[in-house]
Design a protein around this motif. Sequence first.
Motif, PDB file in Angstrom:
ATOM      1  N   CYS A 122       0.815  -1.227   0.000  1.00 43.20           N
ATOM      2  CA  CYS A 122       0.000   0.000   0.000  1.00 43.20           C
ATOM      3  C   CYS A 122       0.842   1.268   0.000  1.00 43.20           C
ATOM      4  O   CYS A 122       0.587   2.204  -0.760  1.00 43.20           O
ATOM      5  CB  CYS A 122      -0.929   0.013   1.209  1.00 43.20           C
ATOM      6  SG  CYS A 122      -2.304  -1.134   1.098  1.00 43.20           S
ATOM      7  N   ARG A 123       1.827   1.318   0.856  1.00 40.56           N
ATOM      8  CA  ARG A 123       2.597   2.551   1.015  1.00 40.56           C
ATOM      9  C   ARG A 123       3.677   2.701  -0.052  1.00 40.56           C
ATOM     10  O   ARG A 123       4.443   3.670  -0.024  1.00 40.56           O
ATOM     11  CB  ARG A 123       3.205   2.607   2.415  1.00 40.56           C
ATOM     12  CG  ARG A 123       2.147   2.705   3.512  1.00 40.56           C
ATOM     13  CD  ARG A 123       2.771   2.863   4.876  1.00 40.56           C
ATOM     14  NE  ARG A 123       3.494   4.113   5.018  1.00 40.56           N
ATOM     15  CZ  ARG A 123       2.932   5.293   5.318  1.00 40.56           C
ATOM     16  NH1 ARG A 123       1.622   5.380   5.502  1.00 40.56           N
ATOM     17  NH2 ARG A 123       3.666   6.376   5.440  1.00 40.56           N
ATOM     18  N   ARG A 124       3.717   1.761  -0.988  1.00 45.95           N
ATOM     19  CA  ARG A 124       4.705   1.846  -2.062  1.00 45.95           C
ATOM     20  C   ARG A 124       4.072   2.286  -3.381  1.00 45.95           C
ATOM     21  O   ARG A 124       4.709   2.235  -4.429  1.00 45.95           O
ATOM     22  CB  ARG A 124       5.400   0.489  -2.215  1.00 45.95           C
ATOM     23  CG  ARG A 124       6.171   0.101  -0.941  1.00 45.95           C
ATOM     24  CD  ARG A 124       6.802  -1.243  -1.061  1.00 45.95           C
ATOM     25  NE  ARG A 124       7.745  -1.278  -2.172  1.00 45.95           N
ATOM     26  CZ  ARG A 124       8.280  -2.410  -2.636  1.00 45.95           C
ATOM     27  NH1 ARG A 124       7.935  -3.572  -2.092  1.00 45.95           N
ATOM     28  NH2 ARG A 124       9.124  -2.387  -3.633  1.00 45.95           N
ATOM     29  N   ILE A 125       2.822   2.722  -3.303  1.00 50.19           N
ATOM     30  CA  ILE A 125       2.163   3.246  -4.499  1.00 50.19           C
ATOM     31  C   ILE A 125       2.651   4.671  -4.724  1.00 50.19           C
ATOM     32  O   ILE A 125       2.393   5.561  -3.916  1.00 50.19           O
ATOM     33  CB  ILE A 125       0.629   3.217  -4.332  1.00 50.19           C
ATOM     34  CG1 ILE A 125       0.147   1.803  -4.011  1.00 50.19           C
ATOM     35  CG2 ILE A 125      -0.047   3.740  -5.590  1.00 50.19           C
ATOM     36  CD1 ILE A 125       0.512   0.770  -5.055  1.00 50.19           C
ATOM     37  N   ASP A 126       3.374   4.874  -5.816  1.00 53.25           N
ATOM     38  CA  ASP A 126       3.907   6.198  -6.129  1.00 53.25           C
ATOM     39  C   ASP A 126       3.702   6.472  -7.621  1.00 53.25           C
ATOM     40  O   ASP A 126       3.098   5.682  -8.338  1.00 53.25           O
ATOM     41  CB  ASP A 126       5.392   6.298  -5.742  1.00 53.25           C
ATOM     42  CG  ASP A 126       6.232   5.178  -6.384  1.00 53.25           C
ATOM     43  OD1 ASP A 126       5.773   4.562  -7.374  1.00 53.25           O
ATOM     44  OD2 ASP A 126       7.351   4.937  -5.900  1.00 53.25           O
ATOM     45  N   SER A 168      -6.211   2.843  -1.582  1.00 55.64           N
ATOM     46  CA  SER A 168      -5.889   4.003  -0.743  1.00 55.64           C
ATOM     47  C   SER A 168      -4.659   4.731  -1.271  1.00 55.64           C
ATOM     48  O   SER A 168      -4.598   5.973  -1.251  1.00 55.64           O
ATOM     49  CB  SER A 168      -5.681   3.580   0.718  1.00 55.64           C
ATOM     50  OG  SER A 168      -4.569   2.708   0.845  1.00 55.64           O
ATOM     51  N   GLY A 169      -3.680   3.985  -1.744  1.00 54.78           N
ATOM     52  CA  GLY A 169      -2.490   4.610  -2.305  1.00 54.78           C
ATOM     53  C   GLY A 169      -2.801   5.410  -3.552  1.00 54.78           C
ATOM     54  O   GLY A 169      -2.258   6.502  -3.772  1.00 54.78           O
ATOM     55  N   HIS A 202      -4.603   8.673  -2.714  1.00 56.86           N
ATOM     56  CA  HIS A 202      -3.631   9.659  -2.249  1.00 56.86           C
ATOM     57  C   HIS A 202      -3.012  10.409  -3.423  1.00 56.86           C
ATOM     58  O   HIS A 202      -2.841  11.638  -3.379  1.00 56.86           O
ATOM     59  CB  HIS A 202      -2.545   8.947  -1.437  1.00 56.86           C
ATOM     60  CG  HIS A 202      -1.297   9.739  -1.250  1.00 56.86           C
ATOM     61  ND1 HIS A 202      -1.276  10.966  -0.613  1.00 56.86           N
ATOM     62  CD2 HIS A 202      -0.012   9.495  -1.637  1.00 56.86           C
ATOM     63  CE1 HIS A 202      -0.032  11.430  -0.604  1.00 56.86           C
ATOM     64  NE2 HIS A 202       0.742  10.573  -1.225  1.00 56.86           N
ATOM     65  N   ARG A 260      -1.961   0.692   5.699  1.00 54.92           N
ATOM     66  CA  ARG A 260      -2.970   1.253   4.793  1.00 54.92           C
ATOM     67  C   ARG A 260      -2.912   2.772   4.729  1.00 54.92           C
ATOM     68  O   ARG A 260      -3.356   3.369   3.750  1.00 54.92           O
ATOM     69  CB  ARG A 260      -4.369   0.844   5.269  1.00 54.92           C
ATOM     70  CG  ARG A 260      -4.775  -0.572   4.908  1.00 54.92           C
ATOM     71  CD  ARG A 260      -6.112  -0.902   5.509  1.00 54.92           C
ATOM     72  NE  ARG A 260      -6.653  -2.154   5.017  1.00 54.92           N
ATOM     73  CZ  ARG A 260      -7.535  -2.910   5.674  1.00 54.92           C
ATOM     74  NH1 ARG A 260      -7.981  -2.511   6.859  1.00 54.92           N
ATOM     75  NH2 ARG A 260      -7.976  -4.034   5.150  1.00 54.92           N
ATOM     76  N   GLN A 267      -1.951   6.663   4.320  1.00 51.53           N
ATOM     77  CA  GLN A 267      -1.171   7.433   3.366  1.00 51.53           C
ATOM     78  C   GLN A 267      -1.055   8.865   3.898  1.00 51.53           C
ATOM     79  O   GLN A 267      -1.814   9.270   4.775  1.00 51.53           O
ATOM     80  CB  GLN A 267      -1.874   7.446   2.007  1.00 51.53           C
ATOM     81  CG  GLN A 267      -2.112   6.082   1.397  1.00 51.53           C
ATOM     82  CD  GLN A 267      -0.839   5.419   0.929  1.00 51.53           C
ATOM     83  OE1 GLN A 267       0.131   6.091   0.605  1.00 51.53           O
ATOM     84  NE2 GLN A 267      -0.834   4.090   0.874  1.00 51.53           N
TER      85      GLN A 267
END
Length: 299
Positions: free
Chosen positions: A79-83, A125-126, A129, A157, A159
Amino acid sequence: MRTILYEALAALGQHADFRHVQTMGAGLGRLIWAVVPSRRRLATTAIMERLGLGPAKAKAVARNSFVHNGRSFLEILLCRRIDWRFVRDRLIIDNPELFHETLHELRGRPCVAATAHLGAWELISGLLHLITPQEHKQVIVKATHDQYLYSVIRRMRSQPTVRVVEHEQAVPKVLRNLKQKGLSGFLVDHNCRREEAVFLPFLGREAAVNIGPALLALRAKALVWPAFVVRESPDKFRLVSEAPLDTQDISGDRHQKVEVIARFYTQAVERMVRRYPEQWFWMHRRWKTRPEGESRERG
C-alpha cells in the motif's frame, strides 16, 4: 511474540518485490482452497447459482478467485509503495477520457468513492492519495478483533493524505470530512445487518445492501464515484471507474433517494463482478442476511 511477528510482516512490505508478493499471495490462496472445504463449496455453489455456470466451470472460477483473494490479502504490504512510478509503469487507466473528466468534476465537491472486495482493493488508498484532487481523504474499514494486528494493518494502509477510519466510528468523521469537500472511500459489496440495509437485486438475488454510504452521500450532497483496481498480470493493474452520480440531481423523498444511490453503487459492483468474476470475494456469505420473513441463507 505476536507484535514481533506483525512488525516483521510490515517490515517485509518495505522490501518485497511486486512479483514476489503476487507469487506468495497466489500460494496463500491455493492453501486456503485446499484446507477450507466449506468456503470452497460456498464459493463454487454461489458461482453456479449467480452466474449460471456448470459445476466444472464454476469450480475453476472459484479456484481462481481464491488465488486472487490470496494476492489481495498480501497486497496490503504494498500500500505505502504506491507512487507515481507505479502509476507510470504498472497502472492502466480504463477509459482515460472519462477518468480525467471525472477528476475534473470531483474538484471542489465532496465525494463518496464506492469500491468492492474485487481485484487489488488494498491498493486503492495509495491511488486515492495520488490521483484524486481532494485535500481531505479517508477510507472506512472494519477493524480486526486482534488489536495488535489491526494497528499494523492500519499503519500499512495509511497514506500522507488518506486517513483510515473504523466502521464503528465512521458517521461523524465521514460527515465532517465530506463537509470539508473531502473524499470518503467505502467497500460496498459485503453483507450487512438488516437494520443497516435496503434489499436490492445483486447477481439475480436480493441482497442486503448497506445504506450507510448512501445516507452520508445524500446528507453531504456528494458525488458517488464507483472505482475499482483489478489485476491484468502479476505486475500490471487496471483502474476502472464509472461516471459519478450527483446526489443533488436525485428526486423523490429521502427513502427513495437513498435507494437510488444504493442501487447505483450495487449495480456498478455487479457489472464489475460479471466482468471479472474470478477476482471477486466469492468465499464471503454475501446473501446471508435475508428480508423479513425469509429464512437466512444456509452455509
